[in-house]
Enzyme design. Structure first.
Site, PDB file in Angstrom:
ATOM      1  N   ILE A 119       0.916  -0.826  -0.099  1.00  0.00           N
ATOM      2  CA  ILE A 119       0.013  -0.016  -0.024  1.00  0.00           C
ATOM      3  C   ILE A 119       0.633   0.969   0.100  1.00  0.00           C
ATOM      4  CG2 ILE A 119      -1.999   1.585   1.303  1.00  0.00           C
ATOM      5  CD1 ILE A 119      -3.176  -1.047   2.471  1.00  0.00           C
ATOM      6  N   CYS A 120       0.683   1.842  -0.403  1.00  0.00           N
ATOM      7  CA  CYS A 120       1.036   3.598  -0.972  1.00  0.00           C
ATOM      8  C   CYS A 120       3.154   3.265  -1.220  1.00  0.00           C
ATOM      9  CB  CYS A 120       0.683   4.161   0.347  1.00  0.00           C
ATOM     10  SG  CYS A 120       1.702   6.393   0.011  1.00  0.00           S
ATOM     11  N   VAL A 121       3.862   3.718  -0.012  1.00  0.00           N
ATOM     12  CA  VAL A 121       4.973   3.858  -0.357  1.00  0.00           C
ATOM     13  C   VAL A 121       5.904   2.937   0.320  1.00  0.00           C
ATOM     14  CG1 VAL A 121       5.282   6.186  -0.895  1.00  0.00           C
ATOM     15  CG2 VAL A 121       5.525   4.880   2.024  1.00  0.00           C
TER      16      VAL A 121
END
Length: 312
Positions: free
Chosen positions: A102-104
């Site tokens: 998720i995300c970074v």
């Protein structure tokens, strides 16, 4: 029952951590049974989560036997991955476990080498850093998530919801996923397909750059019909030299820069005014509403109307 292990790395982003916990924990099958059991796993008993410290009930052994592992983002995506976490993720992958970020969270997952040769995504602000630090992966900053089968990656925080709902649909079908989406107050599929809502600023230019005056002039004249020859004449140079300078100093071409500047101004007008879409297209230099809509959707992934509904 499907087991989801959420890996809490040091300095985990709380929103990214809570998203899969909440979405999977609340998923119910048609007969009312839970669809998932969720484990929160960490290398150490206590994890720094920024504003607070959390205690993970499972160590890295909790990753073993999980059907899915989710890697949330961390405050410092460039932080080195510990050998223990590296080996645990590699081992899980070798066993066929599905692993999502998720995300970074794409950064620590990519650090294992498991994403080498694959198309991936991450938060659009971090896409350049990921591409530079992991040249072995193909970074696509313009989508909500990428599903490579065993390995999945998602963009900025809210895109983690889209990815979780996508995995639920893969596991149990659209009806269960739609119910989970209603509980999350999310559409099962966001309008505009999988495009991130990216604020398309103009490419950064170093202060004192010889292009600074020209870029300022372009911003003031977005509504004008400008050709490459017009821009070169303003700059007092040949078109070939202009293109070279733009590539050296902005990483793009003059017309690409101009198109993105126009779309960014259109985004601002869609957010802050009630002007009709046709008028906004003319205000930012598009000769026809159709050309404006086509360019806007190609750049942002959604129509001007959809963008206004979301951000207006």
């Amino acid at each position: 029952m499907h087991t989801v292990a959420v890996l809490a790395l040091d300095r985990v982003i709380p929103f990214d951590l809570s998203t899969p916990i909440e979405v999977f924990s609340r998923t119910r099958l048609p007969d009312g049974r839970p669809g998932y059991r969720v484990r929160v796993c960490a290398e150490r008993e206590e994890v720094d989560a920024g504003a607070f410290t959390l205690r993970a009930p499972w160590g890295l052994e909790g990753l073993r036997g999980a059907d899915t592992i989710v890697v949330p983002g961390v405050a410092d995506p460039a932080a080195p991955l510990s050998p223990a976490v590296h080996d645990a993720l590699r081992s899980a992958a070798a066993d066929g476990t599905r692993i999502a970020s998720i995300c970074v969270g794409t950064f620590p997952l990519a650090a294992t080498g498991l994403l080498d040769g694959l198309r991936v995504t991450t938060h659009w602000r971090a896409a350049g850093l990921l591409a530079a630090s992991r040249p072995t992966v193909e970074v696509d900053p313009d989508v909500l998530y990428v599903d490579n089968g065993q390995f999945l990656t998602s963009a900025g925080a809210a895109a983690g919801l889209d990815l979780c709902l996508h995995m639920i649909r893969r596991d149990y079908g659209s009806a269960v996923a739609a119910d989970a989406a209603r509980l999350s107050v999310m559409p099962l599929e966001r309008e505009g397909g999988q495009a991130q809502f990216i604020v398309h600023d103009h490419a950064p230019t170093p202060q004192g750059s010889e292009l600074e005056p020209l870029l300022g002039w372009l911003r003031e004249n977005l509504a004008r019909e400008l050709t490459l020859a017009d821009i070169a004449e303003r700059a007092g140079t040949s078109t070939r030299t202009l293109i070279r300078r733009f590539r050296d100093q902005t990483g793009t071409t003059p017309l690409q820069w101009l198109h993105r500047a126009r779309i960014r101004q259109a985004q601002h007008l869609l957010e802050t005014t009630r002007h009709p879409v046709e008028r906004i297209g003319g205000q930012v230099g598009f000769g026809s509403p159709t050309a404006f809509r086509d360019r806007f959707k190609r750049t942002t992934g959604v129509s001007p109307q959809a963008y206004r509904r979301t951000f207006g």
